[in-house]
Design an enzyme around this catalytic site. Sequence first.
Site, PDB file in Angstrom:
ATOM      1  N   TRP A 108       0.851  -0.876  -0.085  1.00 31.46           N
ATOM      2  CA  TRP A 108       0.001   0.088   0.081  1.00 31.46           C
ATOM      3  C   TRP A 108       0.703   1.357   0.367  1.00 31.46           C
ATOM      4  O   TRP A 108       0.416   2.125  -0.824  1.00 31.46           O
ATOM      5  CB  TRP A 108      -0.824  -0.063   1.364  1.00 31.46           C
ATOM      6  CG  TRP A 108      -2.434  -1.414   0.505  1.00 31.46           C
ATOM      7  CD1 TRP A 108      -2.070  -2.393   1.835  1.00 31.46           C
ATOM      8  CD2 TRP A 108      -2.870  -0.777  -0.264  1.00 31.46           C
ATOM      9  NE1 TRP A 108      -3.682  -3.070   1.209  1.00 31.46           N
ATOM     10  CE2 TRP A 108      -3.495  -2.303   0.080  1.00 31.46           C
ATOM     11  CE3 TRP A 108      -3.816  -0.345  -1.155  1.00 31.46           C
ATOM     12  CZ2 TRP A 108      -4.929  -2.775  -0.721  1.00 31.46           C
ATOM     13  CZ3 TRP A 108      -4.504  -0.866  -2.316  1.00 31.46           C
ATOM     14  CH2 TRP A 108      -5.176  -1.570  -2.048  1.00 31.46           C
ATOM     15  N   ASP A 192      -2.025   6.272   6.758  1.00 33.45           N
ATOM     16  CA  ASP A 192      -2.455   5.811   5.824  1.00 33.45           C
ATOM     17  C   ASP A 192      -3.058   4.758   6.759  1.00 33.45           C
ATOM     18  O   ASP A 192      -2.332   3.704   7.118  1.00 33.45           O
ATOM     19  CB  ASP A 192      -2.297   5.090   4.318  1.00 33.45           C
ATOM     20  CG  ASP A 192      -3.914   3.954   4.127  1.00 33.45           C
ATOM     21  OD1 ASP A 192      -4.351   4.534   4.918  1.00 33.45           O
ATOM     22  OD2 ASP A 192      -2.834   3.494   2.849  1.00 33.45           O
ATOM     23  N   LYS A 216     -12.804  -1.327   5.758  1.00 34.74           N
ATOM     24  CA  LYS A 216     -11.886  -1.945   6.527  1.00 34.74           C
ATOM     25  C   LYS A 216     -12.467  -2.726   7.774  1.00 34.74           C
ATOM     26  O   LYS A 216     -13.203  -3.820   8.590  1.00 34.74           O
ATOM     27  CB  LYS A 216     -10.524  -1.979   6.224  1.00 34.74           C
ATOM     28  CG  LYS A 216     -10.139  -1.757   5.395  1.00 34.74           C
ATOM     29  CD  LYS A 216     -10.161  -3.031   4.453  1.00 34.74           C
ATOM     30  CE  LYS A 216      -9.370  -2.382   3.166  1.00 34.74           C
ATOM     31  NZ  LYS A 216      -7.922  -1.694   2.173  1.00 34.74           N
TER      32      LYS A 216
HETATM   33  C1  PLP Z   1      -7.663  -1.367   0.856  1.00 35.49           C
HETATM   34  C2  PLP Z   1      -6.805  -0.289   1.019  1.00 35.49           C
HETATM   35  C3  PLP Z   1      -6.685   0.776   0.166  1.00 35.49           C
HETATM   36  C4  PLP Z   1      -7.333   1.314  -0.567  1.00 35.49           C
HETATM   37  O1  PLP Z   1      -8.061   1.447  -0.473  1.00 35.49           O
HETATM   38  P1  PLP Z   1      -9.752   1.927  -1.874  1.00 35.49           P
HETATM   39  O2  PLP Z   1     -11.057   2.223  -1.125  1.00 35.49           O
HETATM   40  O3  PLP Z   1      -9.144   0.273  -2.302  1.00 35.49           O
HETATM   41  O4  PLP Z   1      -9.188   2.675  -2.770  1.00 35.49           O
HETATM   42  C5  PLP Z   1      -5.445   2.208   1.100  1.00 35.49           C
HETATM   43  N1  PLP Z   1      -4.859   1.456   1.986  1.00 35.49           N
HETATM   44  C6  PLP Z   1      -5.237   1.133   3.285  1.00 35.49           C
HETATM   45  C7  PLP Z   1      -3.756   0.766   4.276  1.00 35.49           C
HETATM   46  C8  PLP Z   1      -5.615  -0.334   2.030  1.00 35.49           C
HETATM   47  O5  PLP Z   1      -5.845  -1.919   3.369  1.00 35.49           O
END
Ligand code: PLP
Length: 380
Positions: A108, A192, A216
């Site tokens: 990521w 993030d 998530k």
């Molecule tokens: C799932 C995830 C993303 C991507 O998210 P989307 O909503 O599919 O764009 C980005 N960063 C992390 C750490 C993730 O787990």
Amino acid sequence: MVATMKRPHNFSAGPAVLPEAVLRQAAAEMLDWHGCGMSVMEMSHRGKQFEQICDEAEADLRELLSVPDDYAVLFLQGGGLGENAIAPMNLIGLREAHAADYVLSGSWSVKSSKEAKRYGDVAVAASAEQAMDIDGKQQGAWTYMPDPAAWKVRPQASYVHLCSNETIGGVEFTDWPDLAALGAPETVLTVDASSHILSRPMDVRRAGLIYAGAQKNIGPAGLTIAIVRRSLLGKALPICPSAFDYGIVAENDSRFNTPPTYAIYIAGLVFKWLKQQGGVAAMETANVAKAALLYDYIDSTGFYRNPVHRPVRSRMNVPFILRDDALNAEFLKQAEQARLLQLKGHKSVGGMRASIYNAMPIEGVRALVDFMKEFERSHG
Ligand SMILES: *Cc1c(COP(=O)(O)O)cnc(C)c1O
């Protein structure tokens, strides 16, 4: 009939399991929210009912994460990947050099850094791409977190970006450093936190921006949360779309344009559920117990293996490899028969991955460990 049947345990990395109580409440309120005769999906985002839903969701999230008043809480769209562009468009212009440094700790954060390159001068502050000896043990690529003391942060950088829980590799890191101590007092940290937000207390003040896709650990896909220090607002690049300009969204209480109203409503129910559970401190206690149950078993056998450096093993996403890859298909088939769903690992890591977010009860982890033991007994 479905309503009284016990649901299976869902280990998806995202979109992921939600608290059953929340789904039941949403079902009960689907056609008529609190006697107003409308579904939340049918309400004006400017009407008094939705205003209440949105304001309460924000207030509850603030309370759960102890978000200080000098931070804005924004409800956006675009997901985690959208934020990979939206964050640089908002923050890379904070300082004249239009520079940003990225800590690469897995899939990521690598994606984040690639996207940011479109908007300015991007460099690598640290990377876990190379195998490394740590504590006398060889750690493979993307199985550890680069030591913050060795991060190279350029003093002219507007921000340093970190992914605090690598959902695919299963690496979690919450000991966020003070960038002043790294020689960059004017650089802000952006995080993030998509896959572990609300799973534990977080020191919001350490970061200038924390963002998370909701699917998530919060609610339905379509909603993205951004928590941003107000003093950083209003510096977006001219190319930034107005609907993604943090300053504009903040001024309009996340209702500059139509926000993902139903997703905000469900997230709000999840926040209330979290408060009933005792908040993020109680969630942390539960998450520590759940993770220990699974990792302790994995470590006790040669049949399964988790490659991540122990101090940074994720409490949320637990990848594990079977001794023999040829057994993967059979493992998944039998797991599904045992009503343990979505355990297939990400293709870049292989094997299995159990995501055990807030909404996964410890009974689910127990059922998984019992299943893994039985599978080892019959195939080991
Ligand atoms: C799932 C995830 C993303 C991507 O998210 P989307 O909503 O599919 O764009 C980005 N960063 C992390 C750490 C993730 O787990």
